[in-house]
Design an enzyme around this catalytic site. Sequence first.
Site, PDB file in Angstrom:
ATOM      1  N   ASP A 143       1.103  -1.514   0.122  1.00 25.76           N
ATOM      2  CA  ASP A 143       0.055  -0.164   0.035  1.00 25.76           C
ATOM      3  C   ASP A 143       1.200   1.378   0.045  1.00 25.76           C
ATOM      4  O   ASP A 143       1.868   1.625   0.709  1.00 25.76           O
ATOM      5  CB  ASP A 143      -0.588   0.264   1.071  1.00 25.76           C
ATOM      6  CG  ASP A 143      -2.085  -1.031   1.175  1.00 25.76           C
ATOM      7  OD1 ASP A 143      -1.383  -1.837   0.229  1.00 25.76           O
ATOM      8  OD2 ASP A 143      -3.355  -0.893   1.833  1.00 25.76           O
ATOM      9  N   LYS A 170      -6.926   2.811  -3.018  1.00 30.60           N
ATOM     10  CA  LYS A 170      -7.831   3.095  -1.358  1.00 30.60           C
ATOM     11  C   LYS A 170      -7.753   4.003  -0.958  1.00 30.60           C
ATOM     12  O   LYS A 170      -7.568   5.542  -1.413  1.00 30.60           O
ATOM     13  CB  LYS A 170      -6.366   2.211  -1.045  1.00 30.60           C
ATOM     14  CG  LYS A 170      -6.535   2.182   1.006  1.00 30.60           C
ATOM     15  CD  LYS A 170      -5.850   1.500   1.640  1.00 30.60           C
ATOM     16  CE  LYS A 170      -5.396   2.111   2.714  1.00 30.60           C
ATOM     17  NZ  LYS A 170      -4.141   0.904   3.257  1.00 30.60           N
ATOM     18  N   LYS A 183     -10.333  -0.370  -1.518  1.00 32.98           N
ATOM     19  CA  LYS A 183     -10.172  -0.610  -0.200  1.00 32.98           C
ATOM     20  C   LYS A 183     -10.523   0.818   0.443  1.00 32.98           C
ATOM     21  O   LYS A 183     -10.300   1.555  -0.164  1.00 32.98           O
ATOM     22  CB  LYS A 183      -9.209  -0.602   0.110  1.00 32.98           C
ATOM     23  CG  LYS A 183      -8.417  -1.002   1.643  1.00 32.98           C
ATOM     24  CD  LYS A 183      -7.220  -1.322   1.419  1.00 32.98           C
ATOM     25  CE  LYS A 183      -6.548  -1.362   2.898  1.00 32.98           C
ATOM     26  NZ  LYS A 183      -5.230  -2.016   3.441  1.00 32.98           N
TER      27      LYS A 183
END
Length: 315
Positions: A161, A224, A260
């Site tokens: 990430d 995300k 996400k």
Amino acid sequence: MSNHEHEQCGCGCEHHDHDHKPMDKYMTAINQSGVTIDDAAVTAAVQEIIDKHAAENNTPEVQQFLLNCVDLTTLATEDSESSVAKFVQKVNDFDNNYPQYRNVAAICVYSNFAAVVRGTLEVSGVDVAVCSACFPSSQAHIETKIAETGLAIADGADEVDIVLNVGYFRDEAYEELCDEIAEIKHVVGDRPLKVILETGYLKTAEAIRRASILSMYSGCDFIKTSTGKIYPGASLEAAYVMCQCIKEYYEKHGRMVGFKASGGIRSTEDAVKYYTIVKEVLGEKWLNNKYFRIGASSLANALFQSFTGTEEKPF
């Protein structure tokens, strides 16, 4: 220019030996998007979806599914090798104590703890995820970000990430922004790369749409919402715009990108609302932990308590 950069061109041409400036391909991709940037319309659409469908999705089956989509996260300043090892042990224990339930999707830690997680984790089917590339500010030389990411992968990271370079985004330095994501993706290889947009900073549907498109055209595997560190965390409105962008990108290019939600999602009710947005906008194909994740620390216990009707806190 790499094959990947060749794919990025939003002008529909087959070659790059033309007069387009580098900026054009990014702006063309953004300008060709039909995803709404009317904030009021987004708010209304989210409200309608939640009013119609959230209650029907708040079932033990969905709650169990959501636990299997959690990236169980510890990103504290005081994290240490021993505290992270204890954190991972809870996931091991859950597998032993509750074999009838699916475990979390991944354990998410700072990149320097990838080896600790890999060495402690005894459960198959749970990935080692790291926040890398100078998380959460993304302020560092690209060489530093690449080195950090490469080290984490060498230490056993399955997923990475990173945070979108918000400074580049603010200055509309889209080529630099996209090249940075593409370079990190090259290091990550076929592992999932999640790009955090910091939607709490972006705020508007227009900015979130732009960041979503730029990230996907740069080759990321997930978009995300938030770090949960500096700016406000996830919002249903941001999720709606991001999922609309994912849907449009899939329809244009045939590549599924995951979503996400992260930052402040603590209750079962909140998690079910994000599930509802994903289900209604993207459909059943996205309802698995390959394409849908929630980053959280306390949510896993809340979900477990909801579907078991107990007060136990296995995580």
